[in-house]
Design an enzyme around this catalytic site. Sequence first.
Site, mmCIF file in Angstrom:
data_model
loop_
_atom_site.group_PDB
_atom_site.id
_atom_site.type_symbol
_atom_site.label_atom_id
_atom_site.label_comp_id
_atom_site.label_asym_id
_atom_site.label_seq_id
_atom_site.Cartn_x
_atom_site.Cartn_y
_atom_site.Cartn_z
ATOM 1 N N ARG A 6 -35.380 -12.974 -4.965
ATOM 2 C CA ARG A 6 -34.133 -13.727 -4.861
ATOM 3 C C ARG A 6 -32.955 -12.816 -5.148
ATOM 4 N NH1 ARG A 6 -31.968 -18.040 -2.306
ATOM 5 N NH2 ARG A 6 -30.876 -19.530 -3.664
ATOM 6 N N THR A 39 -33.228 -20.230 7.101
ATOM 7 C CA THR A 39 -34.416 -19.760 6.375
ATOM 8 C C THR A 39 -35.608 -19.721 7.325
ATOM 9 O OG1 THR A 39 -33.543 -20.736 4.342
ATOM 10 C CG2 THR A 39 -35.874 -20.237 4.342
ATOM 11 N N GLU A 98 -29.671 -17.374 3.896
ATOM 12 C CA GLU A 98 -28.990 -18.588 3.447
ATOM 13 C C GLU A 98 -28.491 -19.400 4.614
ATOM 14 O OE1 GLU A 98 -26.395 -21.185 0.998
ATOM 15 O OE2 GLU A 98 -27.895 -21.221 2.546
ATOM 16 N N ASP A 152 -25.154 -20.540 -2.813
ATOM 17 C CA ASP A 152 -26.198 -21.425 -3.345
ATOM 18 C C ASP A 152 -25.936 -21.783 -4.801
ATOM 19 O OD1 ASP A 152 -27.761 -22.071 -1.231
ATOM 20 O OD2 ASP A 152 -29.468 -20.819 -1.777
ATOM 21 N N SER A 181 -32.989 -21.866 -5.893
ATOM 22 C CA SER A 181 -33.492 -21.870 -4.525
ATOM 23 C C SER A 181 -34.376 -23.084 -4.290
ATOM 24 C CB SER A 181 -34.306 -20.598 -4.253
ATOM 25 O OG SER A 181 -34.953 -20.675 -3.000
ATOM 26 N N SER A 182 -34.304 -23.637 -3.086
ATOM 27 C CA SER A 182 -35.218 -24.709 -2.693
ATOM 28 C C SER A 182 -36.493 -24.166 -2.061
ATOM 29 C CB SER A 182 -34.527 -25.655 -1.707
ATOM 30 O OG SER A 182 -33.485 -26.357 -2.329
ATOM 31 N N GLY A 199 -33.078 -25.480 3.728
ATOM 32 C CA GLY A 199 -32.151 -25.704 2.625
ATOM 33 C C GLY A 199 -32.731 -26.638 1.590
#
Length: 580
Positions: free
Chosen positions: A105, A390, A410, A430, A455-456, A478
């Site tokens: 990340r 993504t 993103e 984010d 983050s998802s 997302g």
Amino acid sequence: MKLFRTLLAACVSLALTACVSVERRAAPVTIAPKAGARIFVVAANPLASEAGMAVLRRGGSAVDAAVAMQAMLSLVEPQSSGIGGGAFMTFYNASTKRVSVFDGRETAPAGATPDMFLDDSGRPLPFGQAVLSGRSTGVLGAVKMLALAHDEHGILPWRSLFGDAERTARDGFIVSPRLGRFLASAAFPQSRAPDVQAYFARAGGGLLQAGDRLRNPTYAAFLGRLAAQGPDALYKGETAGRIVARVHEGDHPGTMTLADLAAYRPMEREALCGHYRVYVVCVPPPPSSGVGTLQLLMLLEHTDIAARGPSDPQGWFLFAEASRLMYADRDRYVGDPAFVSVPVAGIIDPNYVAARAKLIGDRAGPPPVAGQPAGAPLAGRDRTLEPMGTSHFVVGDAQGNVVSMTTTVESIFGSGRMVDGFFLNNQLTDFSFTPRDPDGRPAANAVAAGKRPRSSMTPLILLDAQGNFAGALGSAGGNSILAFVGKAMVGAVDWGLPMQDALALPNLVARGPSFQGEVTKFSPEVLAGLAARGVDLKPGQGEDSGLQGVILRKGVVDGGYDPRREGRFLIEAAPAAITR
């Protein structure tokens, strides 16, 4: 092995990139696949699937293939992921039956501040303005993460993994219908970014269209340096200098420095694992939202959704209400655990989940509020926006190792800014633009120097009761990723659908007051049944899902790709024994 990992972690923490890019020079050995072994890949673009399979055919590992696939995706699916972004990799080691997570990340640079997305009057910047600004770009993470994973689990030399992507960039590829649709759309702020306009310019005017050939010699040249120099080609030297210069341009410039790039540290974390039906489900821990995935599945186990089916509105209603409860907790509490206290154990405590599940009634009511799991801090309401640029892929090698990796820049084309043929991420958007809520409580996902934004992404691995690999799944989308992955799990596990059919099920995303979904894909009976239960489904937005997954059924790999994208699932017998 423990000593090796300790030394590796130490060298990474000191940001000595050479530690993760040194090639192995062991004596030649012969490696034979397991009897009856199959190698497989599934990705959102066929060129990426083919690049990964080519590596596996040469006897490469799942991690080797992941490196090649990411290099290709950066070229052919630049609206979704790339080496200018970040990723989470969930890795299954067949020899140890251990699941680990490689966290790539992005991080906020040292100069980032909590109010960096507020204007002079203290109001949040318009999202489109923030995305296109230099301060939206986080310190890149995907490449160093892949190098760390390759140092531990790679077989083929790093320098040998970029040939397909380099050749395709030099010779060109045909713009796919999906990429063409994004280029034709004016719905995204990046569509008017100067670098996007220049890169995709068509001779005679306008932007490239589906069927046109796109060449990227600049990216080809960069990949040649990345292959030869390792991560230093990105994090130091001329490319790093151009990244820093690019993010400092224009209004609202970023603060990233060469020191930020050189100091980036990927992390290897323990996977967070829970149970769902007969499976052990392993996901990344925070700052990923894997804990939300586990909570959603635990909530569903308190319902009779498994006795329902895709044509039963009650099943979709239960899924919607469980999703709203999960998102209420995820949005309030999940952030970077190095900066905030995330009540992971409390969120998935069986007693807490059982109490939350009792809130699911016969009809949808007002948006549920976050609960109070054990260890929960006094966290403010979240105001994070999270677009949908993504990609996800899955790789299984001849030794039984598996990669489940979600990767992103993103938003669509990231920040819209390019360096050396690839797009830079806008990952810092984010974060919550507002660091505190109206009551003065700090947001768990507020900006801070060195912090990873929430983050998802939730690339998961399934194990059976004996710890053997049983499946892998993940998605783009997302903050809808958790709903997409949950839907696919229900379809494949509870409703017994083939993986391809489970991924193709209509999407329904219930979060707060919003019920969004693919209205035209649900039957009139399901829509009427949902409406009778207080769920007024509206059309969704963004990229929709990008699910890719496999599940083992009686020892057979059942794989599928999201029909909303251009994926391809490839599987074949493992190569014969190879001497290296």
